[in-house]
Write a protein that holds these residues in place. Structure first.
Motif, PDB file in Angstrom:
ATOM      1  N   PHE A  26     -12.580  -4.524 -13.722  1.00  0.00           N
ATOM      2  CA  PHE A  26     -12.463  -5.722 -12.924  1.00  0.00           C
ATOM      3  C   PHE A  26     -12.356  -5.010 -11.536  1.00  0.00           C
ATOM      4  CE2 PHE A  26     -11.474  -6.953 -17.316  1.00  0.00           C
ATOM      5  CZ  PHE A  26     -12.448  -8.136 -17.309  1.00  0.00           C
ATOM      6  N   GLU A  27     -12.732  -5.411 -10.277  1.00  0.00           N
ATOM      7  CA  GLU A  27     -12.364  -5.287  -9.160  1.00  0.00           C
ATOM      8  C   GLU A  27     -11.249  -5.870  -8.549  1.00  0.00           C
ATOM      9  OE1 GLU A  27     -13.813  -3.061  -5.820  1.00  0.00           O
ATOM     10  OE2 GLU A  27     -14.459  -2.964  -7.803  1.00  0.00           O
ATOM     11  N   THR A  28     -10.288  -5.249  -8.135  1.00  0.00           N
ATOM     12  CA  THR A  28      -9.106  -5.642  -7.411  1.00  0.00           C
ATOM     13  C   THR A  28      -9.024  -5.417  -6.177  1.00  0.00           C
ATOM     14  OG1 THR A  28      -8.092  -3.733  -8.100  1.00  0.00           O
ATOM     15  CG2 THR A  28      -7.940  -5.554  -9.859  1.00  0.00           C
ATOM     16  N   PRO A  29      -8.232  -6.030  -5.384  1.00  0.00           N
ATOM     17  CA  PRO A  29      -8.014  -5.498  -3.884  1.00  0.00           C
ATOM     18  C   PRO A  29      -7.679  -3.962  -3.791  1.00  0.00           C
ATOM     19  CG  PRO A  29      -6.925  -7.562  -4.215  1.00  0.00           C
ATOM     20  CD  PRO A  29      -7.352  -7.087  -5.609  1.00  0.00           C
ATOM     21  N   VAL A  47      -1.519   0.230   4.918  1.00  0.00           N
ATOM     22  CA  VAL A  47      -1.567  -0.966   5.885  1.00  0.00           C
ATOM     23  C   VAL A  47      -1.666  -2.271   5.135  1.00  0.00           C
ATOM     24  CG1 VAL A  47      -3.340  -1.775   7.658  1.00  0.00           C
ATOM     25  CG2 VAL A  47      -2.986   0.785   7.246  1.00  0.00           C
ATOM     26  N   VAL A  48      -2.460  -2.399   4.137  1.00  0.00           N
ATOM     27  CA  VAL A  48      -2.670  -3.796   3.485  1.00  0.00           C
ATOM     28  C   VAL A  48      -1.436  -4.254   2.919  1.00  0.00           C
ATOM     29  CG1 VAL A  48      -3.505  -4.604   1.280  1.00  0.00           C
ATOM     30  CG2 VAL A  48      -4.970  -3.524   2.507  1.00  0.00           C
ATOM     31  N   LEU A  49      -0.397  -3.332   2.375  1.00  0.00           N
ATOM     32  CA  LEU A  49       0.805  -3.842   2.072  1.00  0.00           C
ATOM     33  C   LEU A  49       1.792  -4.113   3.363  1.00  0.00           C
ATOM     34  CD1 LEU A  49       1.711  -1.207  -0.712  1.00  0.00           C
ATOM     35  CD2 LEU A  49       0.932  -3.773  -1.026  1.00  0.00           C
ATOM     36  N   CYS A  50       1.512  -3.466   4.358  1.00  0.00           N
ATOM     37  CA  CYS A  50       2.179  -4.162   5.783  1.00  0.00           C
ATOM     38  C   CYS A  50       1.766  -5.336   6.320  1.00  0.00           C
ATOM     39  CB  CYS A  50       2.101  -2.840   6.895  1.00  0.00           C
ATOM     40  SG  CYS A  50       3.303  -1.372   6.213  1.00  0.00           S
ATOM     41  N   GLU A  51       0.397  -5.444   6.133  1.00  0.00           N
ATOM     42  CA  GLU A  51      -0.019  -6.720   6.927  1.00  0.00           C
ATOM     43  C   GLU A  51       0.059  -7.841   5.887  1.00  0.00           C
ATOM     44  OE1 GLU A  51      -1.282  -6.925   9.944  1.00  0.00           O
ATOM     45  OE2 GLU A  51      -1.199  -5.129  10.494  1.00  0.00           O
ATOM     46  N   SER A  52      -0.428  -7.649   4.806  1.00  0.00           N
ATOM     47  CA  SER A  52      -0.389  -8.986   3.911  1.00  0.00           C
ATOM     48  C   SER A  52       0.481  -8.722   2.397  1.00  0.00           C
ATOM     49  CB  SER A  52      -1.745  -9.451   3.594  1.00  0.00           C
ATOM     50  OG  SER A  52      -2.578  -8.199   2.770  1.00  0.00           O
ATOM     51  N   GLY A  53       0.942  -7.773   2.433  1.00  0.00           N
ATOM     52  CA  GLY A  53       1.560  -7.788   1.163  1.00  0.00           C
ATOM     53  C   GLY A  53       0.768  -7.444  -0.155  1.00  0.00           C
ATOM     54  N   GLY A  54      -0.677  -7.283   0.189  1.00  0.00           N
ATOM     55  CA  GLY A  54      -1.510  -7.355  -0.856  1.00  0.00           C
ATOM     56  C   GLY A  54      -2.087  -8.407  -1.263  1.00  0.00           C
ATOM     57  N   ASN A  55      -1.793  -9.546  -0.435  1.00  0.00           N
ATOM     58  CA  ASN A  55      -2.352 -11.056  -1.015  1.00  0.00           C
ATOM     59  C   ASN A  55      -3.539 -11.194   0.006  1.00  0.00           C
ATOM     60  OD1 ASN A  55      -2.700 -13.729  -1.271  1.00  0.00           O
ATOM     61  ND2 ASN A  55      -0.667 -14.289  -0.634  1.00  0.00           N
ATOM     62  N   PRO A  56      -4.787 -11.303  -0.777  1.00  0.00           N
ATOM     63  CA  PRO A  56      -5.968 -11.933   0.001  1.00  0.00           C
ATOM     64  C   PRO A  56      -5.872 -13.185   0.417  1.00  0.00           C
ATOM     65  CG  PRO A  56      -6.232 -11.126  -2.437  1.00  0.00           C
ATOM     66  CD  PRO A  56      -4.772 -11.193  -2.176  1.00  0.00           C
ATOM     67  N   ALA A  57      -4.944 -14.054   0.193  1.00  0.00           N
ATOM     68  CA  ALA A  57      -4.968 -15.293   0.860  1.00  0.00           C
ATOM     69  C   ALA A  57      -3.987 -15.442   1.944  1.00  0.00           C
ATOM     70  CB  ALA A  57      -4.561 -16.286  -0.436  1.00  0.00           C
ATOM     71  N   LEU A  85     -13.146 -14.726   4.912  1.00  0.00           N
ATOM     72  CA  LEU A  85     -12.232 -13.728   5.222  1.00  0.00           C
ATOM     73  C   LEU A  85     -11.115 -13.665   4.179  1.00  0.00           C
ATOM     74  CD1 LEU A  85     -11.587 -14.569   8.940  1.00  0.00           C
ATOM     75  CD2 LEU A  85     -12.585 -12.539   8.193  1.00  0.00           C
ATOM     76  N   TYR A  86     -11.044 -14.617   3.298  1.00  0.00           N
ATOM     77  CA  TYR A  86     -10.225 -14.575   2.030  1.00  0.00           C
ATOM     78  C   TYR A  86     -10.739 -13.800   0.971  1.00  0.00           C
ATOM     79  CZ  TYR A  86      -7.401 -17.562   5.115  1.00  0.00           C
ATOM     80  OH  TYR A  86      -6.674 -18.073   6.237  1.00  0.00           O
ATOM     81  N   ASN A  87     -12.003 -13.531   0.986  1.00  0.00           N
ATOM     82  CA  ASN A  87     -12.565 -12.836  -0.348  1.00  0.00           C
ATOM     83  C   ASN A  87     -12.211 -11.239   0.228  1.00  0.00           C
ATOM     84  OD1 ASN A  87     -14.494 -11.150  -1.591  1.00  0.00           O
ATOM     85  ND2 ASN A  87     -16.026 -12.504  -1.449  1.00  0.00           N
ATOM     86  N   PHE A  88     -11.401 -10.647  -0.646  1.00  0.00           N
ATOM     87  CA  PHE A  88     -10.925  -9.184  -0.356  1.00  0.00           C
ATOM     88  C   PHE A  88     -11.811  -8.486  -0.228  1.00  0.00           C
ATOM     89  CE2 PHE A  88     -10.730  -9.638  -5.093  1.00  0.00           C
ATOM     90  CZ  PHE A  88     -11.088  -8.518  -5.391  1.00  0.00           C
ATOM     91  N   GLN A  89     -13.090  -8.695  -0.947  1.00  0.00           N
ATOM     92  CA  GLN A  89     -14.322  -7.488  -0.719  1.00  0.00           C
ATOM     93  C   GLN A  89     -14.929  -7.681   0.604  1.00  0.00           C
ATOM     94  OE1 GLN A  89     -16.210  -8.954  -4.557  1.00  0.00           O
ATOM     95  NE2 GLN A  89     -15.705  -7.025  -5.451  1.00  0.00           N
TER      96      GLN A  89
END
Length: 92
Positions: A26-29, A47-57, A85-89
């Motif tokens: 399964f594809e995950t962020p 960078v993702v963890l700093c910017e959004s905490g890993g939350n695509p929404a 933009l909320y689709n992590f892919q």
């Protein structure tokens, strides 16, 4: 809560199901970021963890006070709203 979500994605990034010689991943962020950025995947995930905490929404509407647009998704892209933009892919 966003940071907890990011860590859960980080620790459970590869989810596999095996059914009679068929394996589905399964594809995950986390997987998407590492696939797209290759050898720089770990840095990009940081960078993702700093910017959004890993939350695509994730959305940061405070950026609109500075730039006129809110920041959206995993990488907090600062641009006019588009649902994809909320689709992590797409965001990656």
């Amino acid at each position: 809560m966003d940071i907890l979500f990011g860590w859960l994605i980080y620790f459970f990034a590869v989810q596999k199901t095996t059914v009679s010689n068929v394996t589905t991943t399964f594809e995950t962020p986390y997987n998407t970021v590492h696939r797209v950025f290759g050898q720089f995947g770990s840095q990009a995930w940081g960078v993702v963890l700093c910017e959004s905490g890993g939350n695509p929404a994730s959305i940061n509407s405070r950026d609109a006070l500075i730039t006129g647009f809110a920041s959206h998704g995993l990488f907090q892209l600062n641009r006019p709203y588009k649902p994809e933009l909320y689709n992590f892919q797409v965001n990656t």
